[in-house]
Design an enzyme around this catalytic site. Structure first.
Site, PDB file in Angstrom:
ATOM      1  CB  CYS B  87      -0.965  -0.068   1.187  1.00 13.30           C
ATOM      2  SG  CYS B  87      -2.397   1.011   0.972  1.00 13.30           S
ATOM      3  CG  HIS B 197      -3.553  -3.859   3.242  1.00  8.63           C
ATOM      4  ND1 HIS B 197      -2.519  -3.222   3.875  1.00  8.63           N
ATOM      5  CD2 HIS B 197      -4.260  -2.887   2.606  1.00  8.63           C
ATOM      6  CE1 HIS B 197      -2.591  -1.920   3.650  1.00  8.63           C
ATOM      7  NE2 HIS B 197      -3.639  -1.689   2.873  1.00  8.63           N
ATOM      8  CD  GLU B 199      -0.788  -5.871   5.602  1.00 10.34           C
ATOM      9  OE1 GLU B 199      -0.580  -6.436   4.509  1.00 10.34           O
ATOM     10  OE2 GLU B 199      -1.025  -4.638   5.700  1.00 10.34           O
TER      11      GLU B 199
END
Lengths: 80, 227
Positions: B87, B197, B199
């Site tokens: 990002c 994302h 994660e």
């Protein structure tokens, strides 16, 4: 002392969604005949030097190194 | 246990999620490096998480890309170390020239925060080898400036080199990115930048584990660091 105005605009052909939104808004306000709006950025920079050549070189370097992303933007430097 | 390092800039806000993911998957908490540092510790993976460094002033990632820590990161990249930017991290990597192209305002003008489908475009990189080419992953996105752009020549080059790692699956491009590009890898193959994302999808409590294989691959122990 030099005063300069740097104008940074998106390159031709690069989509400018913010400009498009402003264009639509102007149209909604009743302004007829607005062909296209492109949005850019303006930086007014004061340089504490007497050396015009150095000022011009520094301003160019500022644009290349930080103020403009030359992948997508053009810049223009005007000494005021 | 593998080691990782997270580089922090003022205004990032996805650092905790990234640190938690790296800790869980590598078995060791990452080293935290503040942006004013001029040296980086040895690590198997260097990560720049997401957020809004310097409030996205000037351009997203522009100011962070010129901060004191970046020359050290550039050296690590040149030496072949693995670097991941997610990002705002991706924006910082393009602004610094570590990855080609630029990330512009989303074509639809809106901040997008939702789940998208990602297609694995290249499954032969050190980051994506845990997936199959063409595999469709679920992954959340949350950004305002994720519209990937590159000049015609650059775009052609990265396509021919297989540098597109992830694309938004057909019909799910949230931001107008050219060629549906969601993530690209450097020519050398050791720097990955992506807008989604991963994660946030590494354990069942997240509702899925689609992002986990990326970290497992990237965190594979490098016995002899190049630098």
């Amino acid at each position: 002392m030099f005063k300069a105005r740097i104008t940074v605009t998106l390159k031709n052909g690069v989509l400018d969604p913010q400009g498009k939104a402003i264009e639509k808004s102007l149209d909604a306000l009743g302004f007829e005949g607005v062909g296209s709006v492109r949005q850019g950025k303006v930086f007014d920079v004061e340089l504490d030097t007497k050396d015009g050549l150095k000022a011009a070189r520094d301003l160019e370097a500022m644009c290349e190194k930080l103020l403009a992303n030359t992948v997508i933007e053009d810049y223009d430097v005007d000494i005021l | 246990m593998t080691t990782s390092a997270v580089i922090l800039f003022p205004g990032l806000n996805r650092d905790r999620d990234m640190i938690a993911a790296l800790t869980k998957i590598s078995g060791k908490a990452p080293a935290i490096v503040w942006h004013t540092e001029t040296a980086l510790p040895q690590a198997d993976l260097y990560v720049i998480p997401g957020g809004f460094s310097y409030g996205d002033y000037l351009r997203a990632g522009a100011i962070a890309a010129r901060s004191p820590v970046m020359p050290a990161l550039r050296e690590k990249a040149a030496a072949g170390n693995r670097i991941l930017g997610v990002c705002n991290g991706f924006q910082i990597l393009t602004e610094s020239g570590l990855l080609p192209g630029a990330l512009m305002r989303n074509a639809g003008l809106h901040f997008v925060c939702r789940e998208v489908k990602l297609e694995v475009a290249n499954a032969e990189t050190v980051f994506t080898r845990g997936y199959a080419k063409g595999q469709i992953l679920r992954c959340p996105v949350a950004h305002h400036d994720g519209n990937y752009f590159a000049g015609r020549k650059t775009l052609q080059k990265i396509e021919e080199n297989g540098q597109v790692a992830f694309r938004y699956a057909e019909g799910t491009n949230p931001n107008g990115s050219l060629n549906d590009i969601a993530g690209i890898i450097s020519e050398q193959g050791n720097v990955l930048g992506m807008m989604p994302h991963p994660e946030n999808l590494i354990e069942p409590a997240h509702g899925g584990v689609d992002g986990r294989a990326l970290f497992e691959a990237a965190l594979t122990r490098i016995e002899q660091n190049a630098a």
